[in-house]
Design a protein around this motif. Structure first.
Motif, short mmCIF file in Angstrom:
data_model
loop_
_atom_site.label_atom_id
_atom_site.label_comp_id
_atom_site.label_asym_id
_atom_site.label_seq_id
_atom_site.Cartn_x
_atom_site.Cartn_y
_atom_site.Cartn_z
N THR A 157 34.48 8.67 37.47
CA THR A 157 35.17 7.59 38.42
C THR A 157 35.11 7.94 40.04
N GLY A 158 35.87 9.02 39.99
CA GLY A 158 36.16 9.68 41.42
C GLY A 158 36.52 10.88 41.14
N PHE A 159 36.88 11.65 42.42
CA PHE A 159 37.26 12.88 42.61
C PHE A 159 37.88 13.20 44.00
N ASN A 160 38.98 13.89 44.03
CA ASN A 160 39.70 13.84 45.18
C ASN A 160 40.05 15.31 45.81
N ALA A 161 40.54 15.78 47.01
CA ALA A 161 40.79 16.90 47.44
C ALA A 161 42.42 16.77 47.45
N GLN A 162 43.06 16.45 46.34
CA GLN A 162 44.58 15.97 46.40
C GLN A 162 44.80 16.13 44.83
N THR A 167 44.54 15.81 31.29
CA THR A 167 45.51 14.62 30.70
C THR A 167 44.56 13.35 30.24
N CYS A 168 45.04 12.57 29.42
CA CYS A 168 44.31 11.55 29.05
C CYS A 168 45.29 10.56 28.31
N HIS A 169 44.99 9.35 28.25
CA HIS A 169 45.69 8.46 27.31
C HIS A 169 44.66 7.04 27.53
N ASN A 170 44.90 6.31 26.41
CA ASN A 170 44.03 4.92 25.97
C ASN A 170 44.87 3.90 25.77
N TYR A 200 38.53 9.70 35.42
CA TYR A 200 37.55 8.56 34.78
C TYR A 200 38.47 7.64 34.34
N ARG A 201 38.43 6.22 34.71
CA ARG A 201 39.29 5.26 34.28
C ARG A 201 38.58 3.79 33.74
N ALA A 202 39.07 3.35 32.62
CA ALA A 202 38.09 2.16 32.44
C ALA A 202 38.97 1.40 31.49
N ASP A 203 38.70 -0.19 31.24
CA ASP A 203 39.27 -1.12 30.65
C ASP A 203 38.52 -0.85 29.24
N ALA A 204 38.42 0.02 28.48
CA ALA A 204 37.69 0.19 27.27
C ALA A 204 38.35 1.36 26.50
N ALA A 205 38.02 1.28 25.25
CA ALA A 205 38.30 2.38 24.23
C ALA A 205 37.48 3.45 24.49
N GLY A 206 37.83 4.71 24.05
CA GLY A 206 36.77 5.90 24.05
C GLY A 206 37.04 6.64 25.40
N VAL A 207 38.04 6.58 26.24
CA VAL A 207 38.15 6.98 27.63
C VAL A 207 38.27 8.64 27.48
#
Length: 195
Positions: free
Chosen positions: A164-169, A124-127, A150-157
Motif C-alpha cells: 500500500t505504501g512505504f516511508n522513510a519513517q 508485524t501483522c494482524h487481521n 499493506y492494509r486492507a478491509d479483507a481476509a488474508g492480509v
C-alpha cells in the motif's frame, strides 16, 4: 535495560501509517528495516533478542487486534519499498492484543539471535473483520525507506505481498536482550581409529 532505536516524537494519526497497531483497515502488515549501523549506533551488540517494545501515545482503536504476530529476519537490503521474502522467524503471537498508552512490550516465545552485522527486518501483522482507528506511535524519520506496509478491509492480509505504501519513517523500538551469560563445553562423542 533495552536498547532503544529511534528517539524522535513524530506521531502518526488515527488514520495514517505506518502503524503496527493499525485498525483503520481490518488488517495491516508492516515490515520495518533497521540497518546494522543504526542498531550498533543505538548500542545493540550481537546476541539474543528476547523482547521488542513499541511506544504508544494514544490508543484510538476500540477493539483488540486479532492474531497479532511479530516476525524477525535479516536482510542485505539497505532500504525497502517491497516486502522482503527471506526467511523470517515468528517470535510472538497473540490471539488478541490490545495496546495500552506507554511502552508495549512483546516477550518472545523464541529468542532471536542477531549476529551484530546483518540488517534487521521486524514484521508485524494482524487481521480483524472490522475497523476502528490506528494507535498513535512515537516514530523517527530515517535516511532510507525503512517501513513498507499493506492494509486492507479483507481476509488474508498477513500472507499478501501487495504494498500500500512505504516511508522513510519508522516506529521507535526497544530491543530487550538476554541477561544471561554464555558458556560452552565440548566433549568428543566418538573415537576414531584406523582399524
Amino acid at each position: 535495560n533495552p536498547v532503544i532505536v529511534g528517539t524522535v516524537n513524530i506521531l502518526n494519526t488515527a488514520t495514517s501509517y505506518p502503524a503496527p497497531y493499525g485498525n483503520w483497515y481490518w488488517g495491516s502488515r508492516h515490515q520495518m528495516l533497521i540497518t546494522a549501523a543504526d542498531l550498533t549506533a543505538a548500542g545493540l551488540t550481537a546476541g539474543m533478542i528476547t523482547a521488542l517494545s513499541f511506544e504508544i501515545a494514544n490508543i484510538n482503536l476500540t477493539q483488540p487486534l486479532n492474531n497479532y504476530e511479530i516476525k524477525l529476519g535479516t536482510t542485505a537490503a539497505t532500504a525497502i519499498t517491497t516486502f522482503q521474502v527471506g526467511p523470517m522467524t515468528t517470535v510472538f503471537t497473540s490471539a488478541t492484543y490490545m495496546p495500552t498508552v506507554g511502552v508495549n512490550t512483546h516477550t518472545f516465545s523464541v529468542p532471536f539471535f542477531w549476529d551484530g552485522v546483518s540488517n534487521l527486518i521486524v514484521e508485524t501483522c494482524h487481521n480483524n473483520t472490522s475497523f476502528t482507528e490506528n494507535a498513535t506511535f512515537r516514530q523517527t524519520a530515517t535516511a532510507y525507506n525503512s517501513t513498507v506496509y499493506y492494509r486492507a478491509d479483507a481476509a488474508g492480509v498477513c500472507s499478501n505481498t501487495a504494498v500500500t505504501g512505504f516511508n522513510a519513517q519508522r516506529p521507535n523500538m526497544h530491543f530487550w536482550r538476554s541477561t544471561g551469560t554464555w558458556s560452552y563445553s565440548w566433549s568428543p562423542g566418538a573415537s576414531l581409529s584406523d582399524s
